[in-house]
Scaffold this active site. Structure first.
Site, PDB file in Angstrom:
ATOM      1  N   HIS A 294       0.828  -1.141   0.179  1.00  0.00           N
ATOM      2  CA  HIS A 294      -0.149  -0.243  -0.325  1.00  0.00           C
ATOM      3  C   HIS A 294       0.571   1.650  -0.352  1.00  0.00           C
ATOM      4  O   HIS A 294       2.582   1.364   0.692  1.00  0.00           O
ATOM      5  CB  HIS A 294      -0.797  -0.099   1.287  1.00  0.00           C
TER       6      HIS A 294
ATOM      7  N   ASP B  31       2.165   2.353   3.618  1.00  0.00           N
ATOM      8  CA  ASP B  31       3.336   1.114   3.938  1.00  0.00           C
ATOM      9  C   ASP B  31       4.343   1.314   4.144  1.00  0.00           C
ATOM     10  O   ASP B  31       5.718   1.604   4.425  1.00  0.00           O
ATOM     11  CB  ASP B  31       2.923  -0.417   4.019  1.00  0.00           C
TER      12      ASP B  31
HETATM   13  C1  XLS Z   1      -7.582  -6.269   5.145  1.00  0.00           C
HETATM   14  C2  XLS Z   1      -7.938  -6.839   3.313  1.00  0.00           C
HETATM   15  C3  XLS Z   1      -6.059  -5.859   2.905  1.00  0.00           C
HETATM   16  C4  XLS Z   1      -6.238  -6.094   1.537  1.00  0.00           C
HETATM   17  C5  XLS Z   1      -5.168  -5.018   0.415  1.00  0.00           C
HETATM   18  O1  XLS Z   1      -8.411  -7.230   5.510  1.00  0.00           O
HETATM   19  O2  XLS Z   1      -7.062  -7.896   3.352  1.00  0.00           O
HETATM   20  O3  XLS Z   1      -4.732  -6.046   3.472  1.00  0.00           O
HETATM   21  O4  XLS Z   1      -5.644  -7.280   0.654  1.00  0.00           O
HETATM   22  O5  XLS Z   1      -5.791  -3.515   1.090  1.00  0.00           O
END
Ligand code: XLS
Ligand code: NI
Ligand code: NI
Length: 436
Positions: A101, A104
């Site tokens: 993301h 991050d």
């Molecule tokens: C959250 C999601 C997230 C997605 C990406 O529950 O799994 O991690 O994979 O935003």
């Protein structure tokens, strides 16, 4: 290369008899299974958010993760300092791909402009390390759920200015994904849903969300991004109800808003569980629509009702996942992203390795078992036989649409009452166990 994990060797395949905890027992990357190397079948990816940024806190206690390379600050320098650690991790664990993301990998600045500027700088660093190591980006995404401005949603926020902020983030995240050669871009609902209907105009929010996704598709065209867009279903958490609820709800939304040509699904195991479905059900739903793109490979806990994001260890489940993936003909732009984190009690850097080794071995076994099951064809021929009455005669006419209620009525009156046939579930379960 740096040495942030000094006591961890490069993880290699040693076979099922090895008792070395830092070795693969089943994942043998170059071994060919069903016509392709295990590496190419499985297309493992590591998520930056869990590997590098998850402090392993829970609602009752602070984080425990030991990260000696991280100064704990939200500075650009710290963001840059984490990059070589991550690439060393990828090298040692032998994972070729990763996902991120925007927030991050790079912090929020004092202004949106500064945020984008720092992001650009960090992306440059990723580009450099990708070139050095040969690692690649599976998919990128924008974090549209962490910052308080997105408390009411991003593309479904009642504020048009928040909508614009979210669009700005997606524009930059998409451009970064393109620059890093990402094969995909993910939209997971985050806060796109509602806490309560009493203050929500659901239809309007869905219209806005669809428009938002169309804007991303248009922008991809404009910049020449040819990666695949994915939408990731999840029924709830953090919202009470997420609009991307489950595979069927996503497909309906995509169809209704004319987005099905541009999107595939990224199915996460733990989300399937939360939706009250098996992973296999969600995969088959996506495959039936020609829309299975990628997988977030984790699992939930039978006793805890939230997205615990545990590492996959259940061979039954990895086998059922790989049966679907093989039947679909394998991944093209997708892969197996371990959207998984260690338990709060497994806080040492070496636990990152145990966790991933376990997940990779579990999928390697699943792949081999699935390949054998498909090669033998016993389940496929059982199912084919079970529906054989639709291969000819009146059944074939049903399938080609050459019947009416009148003709079926006439047929039913002309035959003897149908007899009940066994579904042989227990026999098939025994057969399945014979492969494990
Ligand atoms: C959250 C999601 C997230 C997605 C990406 O529950 O799994 O991690 O994979 O935003
Ligand atoms: Ni996920
Ligand atoms: Ni999740």
């Amino acid at each position: 290369m740096s040495d942030f994990f000094p006591n961890i060797p490069k993880i290699k395949y040693e076979g099922p008899d090895s008792d070395n905890p830092f070795a693969f027992k089943h994942y043998n990357p170059d071994e060919v299974v069903a016509g392709k190397s295990m590496r190419d079948h499985l297309r493992f990816a590591a998520p930056y958010w869990h590997v590098m940024r998850n402090p392993l806190g829970d609602p009752f206690g602070e984080g425990t993760a030991l990260t000696p390379w991280d100064d704990g600050s939200d500075s650009l320098d710290n963001a840059l300092a984490r990059v070589p650690v991550f690439f060393e991790f990828l090298e040692k664990i032998d994972i070729d791909l990763y996902c991120f993301h925007d927030r991050d990998i790079s912090p929020e600045g004092k202004s949106l402009g500064e945020t984008h500027e720092m992001f650009g700088r960090v992306v440059e660093e990723f580009e450099k390390f990708q070139k050095e190591t040969g690692k690649g980006l599976l998919w990128g995404t924008a974090c549209l759920f962490g910052h308080p401005r997105y408390a009411h949603g991003a593309a479904t926020s009642p504020s048009a200015d928040v909508y614009a902020y979210a669009a700005s983030q997606v524009k930059h995240a998409l451009e970064a994904t393109h620059r890093l050669g990402g094969t995909g871009y993910v939209f997971w609902g985050g806060r796109e849903g509602y806490g309560a209907l009493i203050n929500t105009d659901m239809k309007r929010e869905l219209d806005h969300l669809a428009r938002f996704l169309h804007l991303a598709v248009d922008h991809a065209k404009k910049i020449g991004f040819e990666g695949q867009f994915f939408i990731e279903p999840k029924p709830r958490e953090p919202t009470t109800h997420q609009y991307d609820s489950d595979a069927a709800a996503c497909l309906n939304f995509l169809r209704q808003y004319d987005l099905l040509d541009h999107f595939q699904l990224n199915i996460e195991t733990n989300h399937a569980t939360l939706a009250g479905h098996t992973m296999q059900h969600e995969l088959q739903t996506a495959i039936a629509a020609g829309a299975l793109g990628s997988i977030d490979a984790n699992r939930g806990d039978e006793l805890l009702g939230w997205d615990t994001d545990q590492f996959p260890t259940n061979i039954y489940e990895t086998t059922s996942v790989m049966i679907e993936v093989l039947r679909m003909g394998g991944f093209t732009k997708g892969g197996l992203n371990f959207d998984a984190k260690r338990r709060r009690e497994s806080h040492e850097p070496e636990d990152l390795f145990h966790a991933h080794i376990g997940g990779m071995d579990a999928f390697a076994r699943g792949l081999k078992i699935a390949a054998k099951i498909i090669e033998d064809g016993k389940f496929a021929s059982f199912i084919k036989e079970r529906y054989a009455s639709f291969d000819s005669g009146i059944g074939a006419q049903v399938e080609t649409g050459e019947v009416s209620l009148d003709s079926l009525d006439a047929h039913a009156l002309s035959i003897e009452a149908p007899s009940l046939r066994s579904g042989r579930q227990e026999y098939l379960e025994n057969l399945l166990n014979s492969y494990l």
